[in-house]
Design a protein around this motif. Structure first.
Motif, mmCIF file in Angstrom:
data_model
loop_
_atom_site.group_PDB
_atom_site.id
_atom_site.type_symbol
_atom_site.label_atom_id
_atom_site.label_comp_id
_atom_site.label_asym_id
_atom_site.label_seq_id
_atom_site.Cartn_x
_atom_site.Cartn_y
_atom_site.Cartn_z
ATOM 1 N N GLN A 106 -25.141 18.723 54.278
ATOM 2 C CA GLN A 106 -24.509 19.853 53.611
ATOM 3 C C GLN A 106 -24.778 21.168 54.349
ATOM 4 O O GLN A 106 -23.925 22.053 54.371
ATOM 5 C CB GLN A 106 -24.988 19.952 52.158
ATOM 6 C CG GLN A 106 -24.505 18.819 51.291
ATOM 7 C CD GLN A 106 -22.990 18.736 51.242
ATOM 8 O OE1 GLN A 106 -22.298 19.735 51.157
ATOM 9 N NE2 GLN A 106 -22.463 17.528 51.312
ATOM 10 N N ALA A 111 -22.354 21.143 57.187
ATOM 11 C CA ALA A 111 -20.984 21.286 56.683
ATOM 12 C C ALA A 111 -20.718 22.728 56.243
ATOM 13 O O ALA A 111 -19.663 23.293 56.556
ATOM 14 C CB ALA A 111 -20.745 20.323 55.523
ATOM 15 N N PHE A 112 -21.662 23.352 55.531
ATOM 16 C CA PHE A 112 -21.450 24.712 55.052
ATOM 17 C C PHE A 112 -21.452 25.706 56.217
ATOM 18 O O PHE A 112 -20.647 26.640 56.231
ATOM 19 C CB PHE A 112 -22.499 25.091 54.007
ATOM 20 C CG PHE A 112 -22.166 26.343 53.246
ATOM 21 C CD1 PHE A 112 -20.967 26.460 52.559
ATOM 22 C CD2 PHE A 112 -23.040 27.403 53.206
ATOM 23 C CE1 PHE A 112 -20.646 27.616 51.848
ATOM 24 C CE2 PHE A 112 -22.744 28.563 52.509
ATOM 25 C CZ PHE A 112 -21.538 28.670 51.836
ATOM 26 N N TYR A 164 -18.245 29.460 49.205
ATOM 27 C CA TYR A 164 -19.012 28.456 48.470
ATOM 28 C C TYR A 164 -18.231 27.986 47.239
ATOM 29 O O TYR A 164 -18.111 26.789 46.994
ATOM 30 C CB TYR A 164 -20.377 29.003 48.043
ATOM 31 C CG TYR A 164 -21.084 28.042 47.136
ATOM 32 C CD1 TYR A 164 -21.719 26.922 47.658
ATOM 33 C CD2 TYR A 164 -21.060 28.204 45.757
ATOM 34 C CE1 TYR A 164 -22.322 26.001 46.823
ATOM 35 C CE2 TYR A 164 -21.663 27.292 44.921
ATOM 36 C CZ TYR A 164 -22.296 26.191 45.460
ATOM 37 O OH TYR A 164 -22.875 25.275 44.630
ATOM 38 N N SER A 201 -15.283 25.754 48.376
ATOM 39 C CA SER A 201 -15.590 24.469 49.016
ATOM 40 C C SER A 201 -16.495 23.581 48.162
ATOM 41 O O SER A 201 -16.500 22.369 48.338
ATOM 42 C CB SER A 201 -16.247 24.699 50.375
ATOM 43 O OG SER A 201 -17.471 25.392 50.224
ATOM 44 N N PRO A 246 -19.780 22.784 48.102
ATOM 45 C CA PRO A 246 -20.669 21.786 48.716
ATOM 46 C C PRO A 246 -21.737 21.361 47.707
ATOM 47 O O PRO A 246 -22.108 22.129 46.818
ATOM 48 C CB PRO A 246 -21.293 22.532 49.897
ATOM 49 C CG PRO A 246 -21.180 23.964 49.547
ATOM 50 C CD PRO A 246 -19.944 24.094 48.682
ATOM 51 N N GLN A 247 -22.196 20.139 47.832
ATOM 52 C CA GLN A 247 -23.183 19.622 46.889
ATOM 53 C C GLN A 247 -24.590 19.885 47.399
ATOM 54 O O GLN A 247 -24.792 20.263 48.539
ATOM 55 C CB GLN A 247 -22.958 18.132 46.685
ATOM 56 C CG GLN A 247 -21.612 17.848 46.070
ATOM 57 C CD GLN A 247 -21.406 16.381 45.840
ATOM 58 O OE1 GLN A 247 -22.283 15.571 46.040
ATOM 59 N NE2 GLN A 247 -20.210 16.026 45.397
#
Length: 89
Positions: free
Chosen positions: A13, A16-17, A59, A62, A64-65
């Motif tokens: 993550q 990815a972020f 954020y 998207s 993200p987890q």
């Protein structure tokens, strides 16, 4: 100079972020998470505080987890940095 970080529980993550931010024109880099953020994978995404609004917007879009949180980091000479949670969402 103070800056912001986004801390995640997953390295995947973090990467990815960081990619999402960079593709959107936000200057971001992967850094070691300060010890004061006890949870996580050991890496965070660093961003400039002036970009906090854009980072928050990206954020939310998207989602993200595994986010631990956003923090304001203030480096100090020969001392641990000061950390403060940021309300971004």
């Amino acid at each position: 100079m103070p800056y912001g970080i986004a801390s995640f529980r997953s390295r995947q993550q973090v990467f990815a972020f960081e990619s999402i931010l960079k593709r959107s024109g936000v200057r971001a880099q992967i850094v070691s998470t300060p010890r004061e953020v006890a949870l996580g994978c050991g890496l965070s995404v660093r961003f400039e505080l002036g970009e906090a609004g854009r980072v928050s917007d990206l954020y939310r879009r998207s989602q993200p987890q595994n986010l631990i949180g956003f923090y304001r980091v203030e480096p100090r000479a020969n001392m641990r940095p000061l950390l403060a949670p940021m309300q971004m969402m």
